[in-house]
Design a protein around this motif. Structure first.
Motif, mmCIF file in Angstrom:
data_model
loop_
_atom_site.group_PDB
_atom_site.id
_atom_site.type_symbol
_atom_site.label_atom_id
_atom_site.label_comp_id
_atom_site.label_asym_id
_atom_site.label_seq_id
_atom_site.Cartn_x
_atom_site.Cartn_y
_atom_site.Cartn_z
ATOM 1 N N THR A 180 -20.176 67.233 4.834
ATOM 2 C CA THR A 180 -19.301 68.382 4.650
ATOM 3 C C THR A 180 -20.065 69.673 4.839
ATOM 4 O O THR A 180 -21.170 69.840 4.306
ATOM 5 C CB THR A 180 -18.687 68.369 3.235
ATOM 6 N N ALA A 181 -19.476 70.584 5.598
ATOM 7 C CA ALA A 181 -20.047 71.918 5.732
ATOM 8 C C ALA A 181 -19.855 72.682 4.424
ATOM 9 O O ALA A 181 -18.953 72.392 3.644
ATOM 10 C CB ALA A 181 -19.384 72.663 6.890
ATOM 11 N N GLU A 182 -20.704 73.679 4.213
ATOM 12 C CA GLU A 182 -20.663 74.424 2.955
ATOM 13 C C GLU A 182 -19.337 75.186 2.821
ATOM 14 O O GLU A 182 -18.866 75.821 3.762
ATOM 15 C CB GLU A 182 -21.826 75.405 2.893
ATOM 16 N N PHE A 183 -18.722 75.121 1.606
ATOM 17 C CA PHE A 183 -17.504 75.856 1.352
ATOM 18 C C PHE A 183 -17.501 76.339 -0.093
ATOM 19 O O PHE A 183 -18.274 75.873 -0.932
ATOM 20 C CB PHE A 183 -16.261 74.988 1.609
ATOM 21 N N GLN A 184 -16.631 77.303 -0.399
ATOM 22 C CA GLN A 184 -16.550 77.887 -1.743
ATOM 23 C C GLN A 184 -15.870 76.917 -2.691
ATOM 24 O O GLN A 184 -14.746 76.483 -2.465
ATOM 25 C CB GLN A 184 -15.778 79.204 -1.691
ATOM 26 N N LEU A 185 -16.559 76.561 -3.808
ATOM 27 C CA LEU A 185 -16.027 75.622 -4.780
ATOM 28 C C LEU A 185 -15.438 76.349 -5.989
ATOM 29 O O LEU A 185 -14.326 76.047 -6.410
ATOM 30 C CB LEU A 185 -17.123 74.655 -5.236
ATOM 31 N N TYR A 186 -16.181 77.293 -6.563
ATOM 32 C CA TYR A 186 -15.706 78.042 -7.723
ATOM 33 C C TYR A 186 -15.995 79.528 -7.528
ATOM 34 O O TYR A 186 -16.898 79.916 -6.787
ATOM 35 C CB TYR A 186 -16.414 77.607 -9.019
ATOM 36 N N VAL A 187 -15.241 80.348 -8.268
ATOM 37 C CA VAL A 187 -15.540 81.764 -8.419
ATOM 38 C C VAL A 187 -16.204 81.968 -9.777
ATOM 39 O O VAL A 187 -15.670 81.526 -10.799
ATOM 40 C CB VAL A 187 -14.259 82.629 -8.310
ATOM 41 N N ILE A 188 -17.365 82.577 -9.811
ATOM 42 C CA ILE A 188 -18.114 82.764 -11.058
ATOM 43 C C ILE A 188 -17.478 83.902 -11.857
ATOM 44 O O ILE A 188 -17.214 84.988 -11.347
ATOM 45 C CB ILE A 188 -19.595 83.074 -10.762
ATOM 46 N N ASP A 189 -17.229 83.608 -13.142
ATOM 47 C CA ASP A 189 -16.680 84.626 -14.042
ATOM 48 C C ASP A 189 -17.772 85.436 -14.738
ATOM 49 O O ASP A 189 -17.645 86.646 -14.915
ATOM 50 C CB ASP A 189 -15.787 83.974 -15.107
ATOM 51 N N GLU A 190 -18.856 84.757 -15.132
ATOM 52 C CA GLU A 190 -19.883 85.428 -15.911
ATOM 53 C C GLU A 190 -21.227 84.757 -15.703
ATOM 54 O O GLU A 190 -21.304 83.529 -15.532
ATOM 55 C CB GLU A 190 -19.511 85.407 -17.396
ATOM 56 N N ILE A 191 -22.298 85.529 -15.714
ATOM 57 C CA ILE A 191 -23.663 84.993 -15.632
ATOM 58 C C ILE A 191 -24.465 85.554 -16.794
ATOM 59 O O ILE A 191 -24.210 86.659 -17.279
ATOM 60 C CB ILE A 191 -24.341 85.339 -14.294
ATOM 61 N N SER A 192 -25.425 84.754 -17.267
ATOM 62 C CA SER A 192 -26.222 85.193 -18.410
ATOM 63 C C SER A 192 -27.586 84.526 -18.369
ATOM 64 O O SER A 192 -27.722 83.406 -17.865
ATOM 65 C CB SER A 192 -25.508 84.839 -19.720
ATOM 66 N N LYS A 193 -28.583 85.230 -18.890
ATOM 67 C CA LYS A 193 -29.913 84.612 -18.982
ATOM 68 C C LYS A 193 -30.147 84.047 -20.378
ATOM 69 O O LYS A 193 -31.246 83.658 -20.714
ATOM 70 C CB LYS A 193 -30.994 85.625 -18.620
ATOM 71 N N ASP A 194 -29.092 84.033 -21.197
ATOM 72 C CA ASP A 194 -29.143 83.429 -22.526
ATOM 73 C C ASP A 194 -28.160 82.281 -22.589
ATOM 74 O O ASP A 194 -27.013 82.384 -22.117
ATOM 75 C CB ASP A 194 -28.759 84.458 -23.601
ATOM 76 N N ILE A 195 -28.607 81.147 -23.114
ATOM 77 C CA ILE A 195 -27.747 79.975 -23.225
ATOM 78 C C ILE A 195 -26.894 80.065 -24.516
ATOM 79 O O ILE A 195 -27.417 80.312 -25.569
ATOM 80 C CB ILE A 195 -28.576 78.679 -23.236
#
Length: 424
Positions: A409-424
């Motif tokens: 499979t060629a690369e395709f968009q799976l999800y849209v990111i809502d938030e990113i964080s460097k803390d778990i």
């Protein structure tokens, strides 16, 4: 074309099944589009398929071992999903269902065609009349040809005709002798032909057997090497160089049953860049002795020319340089920085789930379907690159998108990111 049209996506290896199913749907009243039935002579094949796919509301994809390996079929599925069309999988035989289709309800034809048609009619939202016709469809029946009856007039005339006049005894005897000689000559020719055919057949069997033994040995070695490669890949040890192993397999055994898959995986690894460093390291190790000898000779020549042993050698000695930091140390240092980026992000959230870092080399995906473990293959300022078997994910924290790809499979968009964080 109606916007309620059903577009068939399939492999030509399954043409018999697809043609029968399309005809049954069409006879039941459903609107279907199939290339073998609907592309008119003289029209461009690729343009017709593109137009039909764009104008259809539903894509019916027939899943089999050959179709899931087809780039054309997977491209059609990707387009339909990205355009928000209804996608209905039909499972024709047991095979590896692509990741993007596993969450969709499919019609199972592997055990019962009647049950498969019932599930299919519900998934396609067919009307009650169409649904009943499709489920009750028993298929076309073939009739044996009827033998022609003899003409009674001809039979009667033949029976009543008078017998031919008898020939003289001498004439009969002459004809009998000629017939015997002719029969003996024909038998001799037949026996000679049979003998020639037998000799040719024996020679052919011997040739095939003798050449087949070597071929079978090579195929057995090819299979064993490929199984060993797959085992090493599943073990996923740090020392295993997948790209080098795939190239070695092709050099030793191509053409072979695994050649296309190996080439696809090599192209994928080059595109992802995950194992490029391993290949470079291997090349350096192979040429290490030569480079070391060259460095030693250069140092010795410099020492003899200047007459100051020790000074020149110390300046040319690369072993005195400080060791590079390990990937884990680089990651920990990046995490400590302030701005969130691909090098220090530890949690990525999307609608319905999230990815989180468990260790510098292991990430975990958690959603309603459970948990899935991925290994980190690479990190940079823009993204985190994850892998599980043939599946590759790119967590693009710059554009807030999760991309998916695998060997087919060629690369395709799976999800849209809502938030990113460097803390778990």
């Amino acid at each position: 074309m109606s916007d309620k049209t059903i577009f068939f996506s399939y492999s030509r290896d399954n043409s018999d099944f697809v043609l029968n199913l399309a005809k049954e749907l069409r006879e039941a009243g459903a609107k279907v589009w199939l290339d073998q039935l609907d592309i008119k002579p003289g029209t461009r094949w690729d343009k017709s398929i593109e137009t039909a796919l764009k104008e259809s509301s539903t894509l019916l994809v027939v899943l089999s071992k050959s179709s899931v390996a087809s780039h054309n079929v997977m491209d059609e599925v990707s387009y339909a999903l990205e355009e928000g069309k209804t996608v209905v999988p039909v499972l024709l035989e047991d095979c590896e269902i692509p990741f993007r289709l596993r969450r969709l309800q499919f019609a199972d034809f592997t055990t019962s065609h009647k049950t498969g048609k019932e599930t299919l009619s519900k998934a396609l939202h067919l009307g009650d009349e169409v649904k009943s016709k499709l489920v009750s469809e028993s298929g076309t029946s073939s009739q044996e040809p009827v033998a022609a009856k003899p003409d009674p007039v001809t039979t009667s005339t033949t029976a009543q005709s008078s017998p031919p006049p008898q020939e003289a005894p001498a004439t009969v005897a002459a004809k009998a002798t000629a017939s015997a000689n002719s029969s003996g000559s024909k038998k001799g020719i037949i026996y000679a032909v049979i003998a020639v055919i037998a000799v040719v057949a024996i020679w052919g069997i011997y040739s095939i057997t003798s050449s087949g033994e070597g071929h079978n040995d090579m195929m057995a070695q090819c299979k064993a090497d490929w199984e060993e490669l797959e085992t090493d890949l599943a073990t996923d040890t740090e020392s295993f160089n997948e790209l080098a192993a795939l190239r070695r397999h092709i050099e030793l055994y191509a053409p072979c049953p695994h050649e296309n898959e190996a080439m696809d995986r090599i192209s994928f690894l080059k595109a992802m860049g995950g194992d490029a460093g391993d290949v470079a390291t291997t090349d350096i190790e192979e040429n290490g002795n030569e480079n070391q000898a060259s460095s030693t000779n250069s140092s010795a020549a410099s020492t003899n020319a200047q007459g100051t042993p020790g000074t020149t050698n110390n300046m040319g000695n690369t072993n005195n340089t400080e060791p590079e930091e390990t990937p884990e140390e680089v990651i920990e240092e990046a995490i400590a920085s302030d701005a969130v980026n691909g090098n220090n992000v530890q949690k990525v959230t999307y609608n319905g789930g999230m990815f989180m870092q468990k260790t510098p080399k292991i990430w975990l995906e958690v959603n309603e379907n459970g948990e899935r473990i991925f290994k980190v293959t690479k990190r940079d300022q823009d993204a985190v690159y994850l892998r599980e078997g043939d599946v590759r994910l790119r967590l693009d924290v710059t554009n807030f998108v999760v991309y998916y790809t695998d060997a087919n499979t060629a690369e395709f968009q799976l999800y849209v990111i809502d938030e990113i964080s460097k803390d778990i």
